[in-house]
Motif scaffolding. Structure first.
Motif, PDB file in Angstrom:
ATOM      1  N   ILE A 156      -6.011  -9.710   8.772  1.00  0.00           N
ATOM      2  CA  ILE A 156      -6.236  -9.906   7.482  1.00  0.00           C
ATOM      3  C   ILE A 156      -5.573  -9.200   6.685  1.00  0.00           C
ATOM      4  CG2 ILE A 156      -8.544 -10.795   8.174  1.00  0.00           C
ATOM      5  CD1 ILE A 156      -9.734  -8.320   7.116  1.00  0.00           C
ATOM      6  N   GLY A 157      -5.361  -9.830   5.389  1.00  0.00           N
ATOM      7  CA  GLY A 157      -4.596  -9.152   4.171  1.00  0.00           C
ATOM      8  C   GLY A 157      -4.834  -9.796   2.955  1.00  0.00           C
ATOM      9  N   VAL A 158      -4.107  -9.348   1.927  1.00  0.00           N
ATOM     10  CA  VAL A 158      -4.137  -9.946   0.440  1.00  0.00           C
ATOM     11  C   VAL A 158      -2.573 -10.207  -0.189  1.00  0.00           C
ATOM     12  CG1 VAL A 158      -6.235  -8.364   0.104  1.00  0.00           C
ATOM     13  CG2 VAL A 158      -3.946  -7.622  -0.502  1.00  0.00           C
ATOM     14  N   SER A 159      -2.904 -11.066  -1.071  1.00  0.00           N
ATOM     15  CA  SER A 159      -1.559 -11.395  -1.783  1.00  0.00           C
ATOM     16  C   SER A 159      -2.029 -11.166  -3.338  1.00  0.00           C
ATOM     17  CB  SER A 159      -1.367 -12.661  -1.492  1.00  0.00           C
ATOM     18  OG  SER A 159       0.046 -13.168  -1.959  1.00  0.00           O
ATOM     19  N   ASN A 160      -0.888 -10.841  -3.885  1.00  0.00           N
ATOM     20  CA  ASN A 160      -0.949 -10.651  -5.388  1.00  0.00           C
ATOM     21  C   ASN A 160      -1.937  -9.641  -6.031  1.00  0.00           C
ATOM     22  OD1 ASN A 160       1.140 -12.681  -6.044  1.00  0.00           O
ATOM     23  ND2 ASN A 160      -0.232 -13.914  -5.083  1.00  0.00           N
ATOM     24  N   PHE A 161      -2.345  -8.748  -5.142  1.00  0.00           N
ATOM     25  CA  PHE A 161      -3.427  -7.612  -5.466  1.00  0.00           C
ATOM     26  C   PHE A 161      -2.928  -6.406  -6.335  1.00  0.00           C
ATOM     27  CE2 PHE A 161      -6.501 -10.039  -3.615  1.00  0.00           C
ATOM     28  CZ  PHE A 161      -7.792  -9.416  -3.375  1.00  0.00           C
ATOM     29  N   VAL A 194       2.956  -0.466  -6.890  1.00  0.00           N
ATOM     30  CA  VAL A 194       2.134  -1.203  -5.785  1.00  0.00           C
ATOM     31  C   VAL A 194       2.731  -0.824  -4.490  1.00  0.00           C
ATOM     32  CG1 VAL A 194       1.675  -3.591  -4.879  1.00  0.00           C
ATOM     33  CG2 VAL A 194       1.390  -3.283  -7.455  1.00  0.00           C
ATOM     34  N   SER A 195       3.983  -1.013  -4.399  1.00  0.00           N
ATOM     35  CA  SER A 195       4.509  -0.707  -2.930  1.00  0.00           C
ATOM     36  C   SER A 195       4.441   0.647  -2.672  1.00  0.00           C
ATOM     37  CB  SER A 195       5.997  -0.994  -2.875  1.00  0.00           C
ATOM     38  OG  SER A 195       6.754  -0.151  -3.939  1.00  0.00           O
ATOM     39  N   GLU A 196       4.409   1.475  -3.370  1.00  0.00           N
ATOM     40  CA  GLU A 196       4.055   2.909  -3.192  1.00  0.00           C
ATOM     41  C   GLU A 196       2.698   3.225  -2.787  1.00  0.00           C
ATOM     42  OE1 GLU A 196       5.328   5.239  -6.525  1.00  0.00           O
ATOM     43  OE2 GLU A 196       7.480   4.912  -6.246  1.00  0.00           O
ATOM     44  N   PHE A 197       1.852   2.595  -3.329  1.00  0.00           N
ATOM     45  CA  PHE A 197       0.355   2.400  -3.038  1.00  0.00           C
ATOM     46  C   PHE A 197       0.214   2.084  -1.495  1.00  0.00           C
ATOM     47  CE2 PHE A 197      -3.893   0.841  -2.469  1.00  0.00           C
ATOM     48  CZ  PHE A 197      -4.908   1.749  -3.100  1.00  0.00           C
ATOM     49  N   CYS A 198       0.763   0.915  -1.304  1.00  0.00           N
ATOM     50  CA  CYS A 198       0.849   0.221  -0.160  1.00  0.00           C
ATOM     51  C   CYS A 198       1.260   1.316   1.213  1.00  0.00           C
ATOM     52  CB  CYS A 198       1.761  -0.981   0.047  1.00  0.00           C
ATOM     53  SG  CYS A 198       1.019  -2.737  -0.850  1.00  0.00           S
ATOM     54  N   GLN A 199       2.420   1.815   0.921  1.00  0.00           N
ATOM     55  CA  GLN A 199       3.052   2.668   1.694  1.00  0.00           C
ATOM     56  C   GLN A 199       1.966   3.797   2.119  1.00  0.00           C
ATOM     57  OE1 GLN A 199       6.743   2.902  -0.266  1.00  0.00           O
ATOM     58  NE2 GLN A 199       7.772   2.028   1.722  1.00  0.00           N
ATOM     59  N   HIS A 201      -1.241   4.019   1.905  1.00  0.00           N
ATOM     60  CA  HIS A 201      -2.330   3.480   2.764  1.00  0.00           C
ATOM     61  C   HIS A 201      -1.990   2.596   4.057  1.00  0.00           C
ATOM     62  CE1 HIS A 201      -5.429   4.753  -0.167  1.00  0.00           C
ATOM     63  NE2 HIS A 201      -4.484   4.670  -1.128  1.00  0.00           N
ATOM     64  N   ASN A 202      -0.739   2.880   4.539  1.00  0.00           N
ATOM     65  CA  ASN A 202      -0.227   2.134   5.614  1.00  0.00           C
ATOM     66  C   ASN A 202      -0.316   0.496   5.631  1.00  0.00           C
ATOM     67  OD1 ASN A 202       1.214   2.750   7.854  1.00  0.00           O
ATOM     68  ND2 ASN A 202      -0.592   4.542   8.415  1.00  0.00           N
ATOM     69  N   ILE A 203      -0.172   0.058   4.350  1.00  0.00           N
ATOM     70  CA  ILE A 203      -0.463  -1.662   4.088  1.00  0.00           C
ATOM     71  C   ILE A 203       1.010  -1.875   4.045  1.00  0.00           C
ATOM     72  CG2 ILE A 203      -0.937  -3.337   2.715  1.00  0.00           C
ATOM     73  CD1 ILE A 203      -3.430  -1.544   1.748  1.00  0.00           C
ATOM     74  N   LEU A 204       1.541  -2.777   4.801  1.00  0.00           N
ATOM     75  CA  LEU A 204       2.895  -3.668   4.777  1.00  0.00           C
ATOM     76  C   LEU A 204       3.118  -4.596   3.576  1.00  0.00           C
ATOM     77  CD1 LEU A 204       5.567  -4.392   6.469  1.00  0.00           C
ATOM     78  CD2 LEU A 204       4.423  -6.439   7.337  1.00  0.00           C
ATOM     79  N   VAL A 205       4.251  -4.042   2.908  1.00  0.00           N
ATOM     80  CA  VAL A 205       4.686  -5.024   1.727  1.00  0.00           C
ATOM     81  C   VAL A 205       5.527  -5.902   2.387  1.00  0.00           C
ATOM     82  CG1 VAL A 205       6.100  -5.238  -0.366  1.00  0.00           C
ATOM     83  CG2 VAL A 205       4.527  -2.932   0.052  1.00  0.00           C
ATOM     84  N   THR A 206       4.987  -7.176   2.000  1.00  0.00           N
ATOM     85  CA  THR A 206       5.615  -8.721   2.306  1.00  0.00           C
ATOM     86  C   THR A 206       6.125  -8.904   0.924  1.00  0.00           C
ATOM     87  OG1 THR A 206       4.244  -9.079   4.186  1.00  0.00           O
ATOM     88  CG2 THR A 206       5.550 -10.827   3.470  1.00  0.00           C
ATOM     89  N   ALA A 207       7.420  -9.046   0.847  1.00  0.00           N
ATOM     90  CA  ALA A 207       8.299  -9.475  -0.561  1.00  0.00           C
ATOM     91  C   ALA A 207       8.218 -11.317  -0.375  1.00  0.00           C
ATOM     92  CB  ALA A 207       9.479  -8.911  -0.554  1.00  0.00           C
TER      93      ALA A 207
END
Length: 296
Positions: A156-161, A194-199, A201-207
């Motif tokens: 599961i994941g999110v988009s545009n958060f 946003v990408s730095e926050f993802c990294q 927290h071990n959340i993959l950024v999908t561009a």
């Protein structure tokens, strides 16, 4: 056999195509997410069908769609007609805002599975957060969690958060549950906070929209780097994204472009190249509907 090609990244041989795959180190350890996917935004009917069918034939294994794209059935038909074993594919779809109501969430997920002609998707995303809080985030994210526990999706994941919304989501679901945040990201909108926050927290950024509807492909800096490497501007942009540890889902209806995009792997940008592209940031946001959150 896999070989290391970068942090948290390994190459996976599939039908003579090497595709860089991200391995999440928390809840999703040892699960392969193909870094290069094919997007289907704005593609419907035969365009969506042919794009996905061609992409799969070329070696793509990551297919991205969404309920609001109105093409899940076309994507599903292309997947079935490809005759590629389901276990080799990574399929993503997204729950639209109208279906975030707990009375609709799981039913709409099952409808998506029916259209996609599969028993499960590999990744299920909340397409956009609800900023008016007409439905509290905890309610629809708990439905997202149910979709996983009931076997409708593997991840599961999110988009545009935004960062704030991702932190809320982590507080609700726990660390390690969110596989990705799918966001608009390209050289003109680099979404660094946003990408730095993802990294972190071990959340993959999908561009998504990595070419900004083609705007960045016309950029003189991008074109100059492409000339230096003797590749296309699109391959430069894709290499820039992947070298940051991100995944991406460009779309195209042209077989030539789909094939060319896969060749980004041959490009290795140096620190100077990366720094030059980093200077192109200009907050050029294209996906900004009225219901969008207050961006970081």
């Amino acid at each position: 056999m896999s070989q290391a090609v970068g942090p948290n990244c390994y190459s996976l041989m599939i039908e003579d195509k090497i595709m860089c795959t991200h391995i999440d180190q928390t809840d999703n350890q040892n699960y392969h997410v193909p870094t290069m996917g094919v997007g289907t935004f704005r593609l419907q009917g035969n365009d969506a069908y042919q794009s996905v069918k061609t992409a799969l034939k070329l070696g793509y294994r990551h297919i991205d769609t969404a309920q609001v794209y109105n093409n899940e059935a076309d994507v599903g038909k292309a997947i079935v007609d490809s005759q590629i074993p389901r276990s080799e594919l990574f399929i993503t779809t997204k729950i639209w805002m109208d279906n975030l109501d707990p009375n609709r969430f799981l039913n709409s997920t099952q409808e998506s599975l029916f259209k996609l002609k599969t028993d499960y998707v590999d990744l299920l995303l909340v397409h956009w957060p609800l900023n008016d809080e007409s439905i509290p985030m905890s309610r629809y994210l708990n439905e997202l969690r149910k979709a996983k526990t009931q076997g409708f999706t593997r991840h599961i994941g999110v988009s545009n958060f935004t960062r704030k919304q991702m932190q809320q989501a982590i507080d609700i679901l726990g660390e390690g549950e969110i596989l990705t945040n799918q966001i608009e990201l390209h050289p003109y909108l680099q979404n660094r906070s946003v990408s730095e926050f993802c990294q972190k927290h071990n959340i993959l950024v999908t561009a998504y929209m990595p070419f900004a509807y083609g705007d960045v492909l016309k950029d003189k800096v991008i074109q100059a780097i492409a000339v230096k490497h003797k590749v296309t501007p699109a391959q430069i942009v894709l290499a820039w994204i992947v070298q940051q540890g991100f995944a991406t889902i460009p779309s195209s209806t042209k077989s030539k472009n789909l094939a060319s995009n896969l060749e980004y792997e041959q490009v290795q940008l140096c620190a100077k190249d990366m720094a030059s592209i980093a200077m192109l940031e200009r907050n050029h946001r294209l996906a900004n509907p009225d219901f969008a959150p207050d961006w970081d």
